[in-house]
Structure formats: structure tokens, C-alpha cells
Design a protein around this motif. Structure first.
Motif, PDB file in Angstrom:
ATOM      1  N   THR A 198       1.584 -10.245 -12.899  1.00 35.55           N
ATOM      2  CA  THR A 198       1.726  -8.827 -12.572  1.00 35.55           C
ATOM      3  C   THR A 198       1.160  -8.491 -11.193  1.00 35.55           C
ATOM      4  N   SER A 199       0.236  -9.311 -10.692  1.00 33.93           N
ATOM      5  CA  SER A 199      -0.329  -9.031  -9.362  1.00 33.93           C
ATOM      6  C   SER A 199       0.736  -9.147  -8.278  1.00 33.93           C
ATOM      7  N   LEU A 200       1.711 -10.049  -8.470  1.00 36.84           N
ATOM      8  CA  LEU A 200       2.814 -10.159  -7.511  1.00 36.84           C
ATOM      9  C   LEU A 200       3.652  -8.888  -7.494  1.00 36.84           C
ATOM     10  N   LEU A 201       3.923  -8.363  -8.686  1.00 38.12           N
ATOM     11  CA  LEU A 201       4.725  -7.134  -8.771  1.00 38.12           C
ATOM     12  C   LEU A 201       3.966  -5.953  -8.162  1.00 38.12           C
ATOM     13  N   GLU A 202       2.678  -5.859  -8.436  1.00 37.47           N
ATOM     14  CA  GLU A 202       1.887  -4.757  -7.881  1.00 37.47           C
ATOM     15  C   GLU A 202       1.807  -4.849  -6.361  1.00 37.47           C
ATOM     16  N   ALA A 203       1.648  -6.062  -5.838  1.00 37.69           N
ATOM     17  CA  ALA A 203       1.595  -6.227  -4.387  1.00 37.69           C
ATOM     18  C   ALA A 203       2.927  -5.860  -3.746  1.00 37.69           C
ATOM     19  N   ALA A 204       4.037  -6.215  -4.400  1.00 40.04           N
ATOM     20  CA  ALA A 204       5.351  -5.856  -3.861  1.00 40.04           C
ATOM     21  C   ALA A 204       5.567  -4.353  -3.902  1.00 40.04           C
ATOM     22  N   LYS A 205       5.091  -3.698  -4.957  1.00 42.13           N
ATOM     23  CA  LYS A 205       5.224  -2.237  -5.039  1.00 42.13           C
ATOM     24  C   LYS A 205       4.420  -1.562  -3.922  1.00 42.13           C
ATOM     25  N   LYS A 217      14.479 -10.194  -6.349  1.00 41.99           N
ATOM     26  CA  LYS A 217      13.752 -11.078  -5.432  1.00 41.99           C
ATOM     27  C   LYS A 217      12.506 -11.707  -6.037  1.00 41.99           C
ATOM     28  N   ILE A 218      11.964 -11.126  -7.102  1.00 39.97           N
ATOM     29  CA  ILE A 218      10.720 -11.647  -7.674  1.00 39.97           C
ATOM     30  C   ILE A 218      10.896 -12.058  -9.135  1.00 39.97           C
ATOM     31  N   ILE A 219      11.361 -11.114  -9.972  1.00 41.81           N
ATOM     32  CA  ILE A 219      11.404 -11.375 -11.417  1.00 41.81           C
ATOM     33  C   ILE A 219      12.415 -12.467 -11.759  1.00 41.81           C
TER      34      ILE A 219
END
Length: 313
Positions: free
Chosen positions: A205-212, A224-226
Motif C-alpha cells: 500500500t505504500s507504493l499506492l500512497e506514494a503514487a497518489k 501502471k502499478i496494480i
């Protein structure tokens, strides 16, 4: 100057080292035999031996009942390629069905997984509801949906006046095809959903939060991520749905029976009729061997392509 070679202590030491190694190897072999042996035996008896017997019978004219088995060589395979249009029509139907069913069931399963991976209060109940059709047997499910298509849709059509419900869903070639696709997707999408949910829960989830925080949109997060992170789940789901769609039998025979006029006859039904209704077991097994080769090629190509995308991602 003389050199003294002491052989006694060295040989004794070597013996002490080799004996435990030999004991370890024997114990390892016994362990493998105890744990792997039963599974390997069952696999040989249930899978390999029947396959080899089927391969042998495909070169015979056995009718499946009598004790006389006549060797005919490649005659059965020549019949299939030269004088069996029904088999090729069923193969064309099965291939079209496979592509439609695989795409729709995976799209629905992945959409359900994305929805239920969110913080919903009813997600556990919804997971059970969406997975429940996979528990129901194919024949029973087919008869249930046959009643829905014939009686339920007709009643809804009379009540609402919508042409969608008034169509002959199981009486026309086109609508019968899509009727089988709908039921297959309804049955298998819940199973695919479970696999996709397990993969989504493993995403950091840290990857998703950083992308947001960097301003990525929901579509960018998804594509691009999930999706690149859960490509192994796509490999598994595509493999399962391709093999299940190719081997469809119970849904097909309970919904349409291959009709109207054999327009929705799958390869599995064609093989079944050839072997057990027409009493041409040798020809039926020859068809099943060809069918096995084709399914193996499709699934192998699919796994290789998706595995390559996993590495690239």
C-alpha cells in the motif's frame, strides 16, 4: 630421505565420513518414497496409465464393449481430418466460446476483486455471494438457467415489453451461444475473484500512497502499478479459464444439449457422442488426443506470453 605414509588413521577417518553419508542418502530415499511415493503412484494409475491406454485405443477400431480390438493405425485420424465436419464445427464453436468466456469471466472477476478489496462493511458477505455459483454443480446450474432463460425471461418480457427478454435465448444459434457464455461467466467469475483478491492484498500500500501523493489518477494506479504487480494472478486465472472453457461439457449439455441443430455443440460433447453413443470408442479417443494437443498448445502459449510480461514488468 624416506617418506612414511600412514594409511591406517586416514582410512579409518574416511570410513567414518562415508558411513553417515550413506545412511543419510538411504534415509532421504526412504523419506521421498514415503511422502512422494503414494502421490506418484496415484498419479500414474489415475492420469498416466489411462492416457497411455487412450493413446493406444486411438489407433484401433474398438467399439468400447467387445473384447476384440482391431489395430487400424492412423485411420481414425485420417477420418477426422477428411470426413468429419461435425468435429471441426464443434471445435470452431468451442474456440469462439473460449475467447468470449475467458475475457468476460476475468473482467468480471477482476472488477469484483477491486470492489471487494476496498473497505466495505459487507465485503465478506458479498465474497460469499459472488463465490457461491462456483460451488453449484454444472448440470444443476445449467438446468436452473435453462428455466430462467425459457420461463423467467419470457415472464419478464411480457411484464416489461423489453425485446431483450423476449428473444429465444436457447432456441437461436447466436443467443444460445451468448447464453452459455453468460452462465459460464456467472459460475467462474467468483472463483477468479478470490484469486485476484489474494493478489491485491499482497500489493504494498505504500507504493499506492506514494503514487497518489505524486498526483497519479485512479486509472494510472490501476494500469501502471496494480496490474503489473499482480500479473502472476492473471497468468493463473487465464490458464484456469482457458482450460475450463475448452473442456466445457456439463453446462453445454444441460442448457442446449448442443442445439439448435448442433450449432452449440462443444468438442467434449462431440467426443462423448462419438465414443459412448455411436460406439466408436477408437475414433472418440483419437478426437480426444487431438483435443488434448490443441488445449496443451493454447495453454502453453498463454503461460509463456504472460510469464514473459511478468518478467518485463
Amino acid at each position: 630421505m624416506e617418506t612414511k605414509i600412514q594409511t591406517g588413521p586416514v582410512s579409518t577417518k574416511a570410513q567414518m565420513q562415508t558411513v553417515p553419508k550413506k545412511k543419510f542418502k538411504v534415509k532421504s530415499l526412504l523419506g521421498y518414497a514415503a511422502f512422494v511415493g503414494p502421490a506418484l503412484l496415484f498419479f500414474l494409475v489415475i492420469q498416466i496409465l489411462p492416457f497411455l491406454m487412450g493413446l493406444y485405443y486411438s489407433f484401433t477400431s474398438w467399439n468400447g464393449v467387445s473384447s476384440a480390438v482391431e489395430w487400424v493405425g492412423l485411420e481414425n485420424y485420417l477420418k477426422i481430418f477428411t470426413n468429419d465436419p461435425a468435429f471441426f464445427n464443434s471445435f470452431i464453436f468451442t474456440t469462439k466460446f473460449m475467447f468470449a468466456a475467458v475475457i468476460i469471466s476475468n473482467v468480471i472477476g477482476f472488477a469484483f476483486a477491486l470492489m471487494l478489496n476496498a473497505a466495505l462493511k459487507t465485503k465478506n458477505v458479498l465474497r460469499t455471494v459472488f463465490f457461491l455459483p462456483n460451488v453449484i454443480g454444472g448440470l444443476l446450474l445449467g438446468f436452473i438457467w435453462q428455466f430462467i432463460f425459457v420461463k423467467g425471461f419470457a415472464s419478464l418480457g411480457n411484464m416489461t415489453g423489453l425485446e431483450f427478454f423476449k428473444m429465444p435465448w436457447l432456441g437461436d444459434e447466436t443467443t444460445a451461444f451468448w447464453g452459455i457464455v453468460i452462465v459460464f461467466a456467472w459460475q467462474t467469475s467468483g472463483y477468479m475473484m478470490v484469486i485476484y483478491i489474494a493478489a491485491l492484498q499482497g500489493v504494498d500500500t505504500s507504493l499506492l500512497e506514494a503514487a497518489k501523493m505524486d498526483g497519479a489518477s485512479a486509472w494510472t494506479l490501476l494500469t501502471k502499478i496494480i496490474v503489473p504487480l499482480i500479473l502472476p494472478a492473471f497468468t493463473i486465472c487465464l490458464f484456469l479459464t482457458i482450460s475450463m472453457a475448452f473442456k466445457i461439457f456439463d453446462l453445454n449439455i444441460s442448457l442446449t444439449g448442443g442445439g439448435p441443430f448442433n450449432s452449440t455443440q462443444s468438442v467434449a460433447i462431440n467426443i462423448y457422442q462419438e465414443a459412448f453413443q455411436n460406439n466408436r470408442y477408437g475414433l472418440g479417443t483419437a478426437k480426444s488426443i487431438l483435443f488434448f494437443v490443441v488445449v496443451a498448445i493454447f495453454t502453453t502459449v498463454q503461460v509463456m506470453m504472460t510469464k514473459k510480461r511478468e518478467v518485463e514488468a
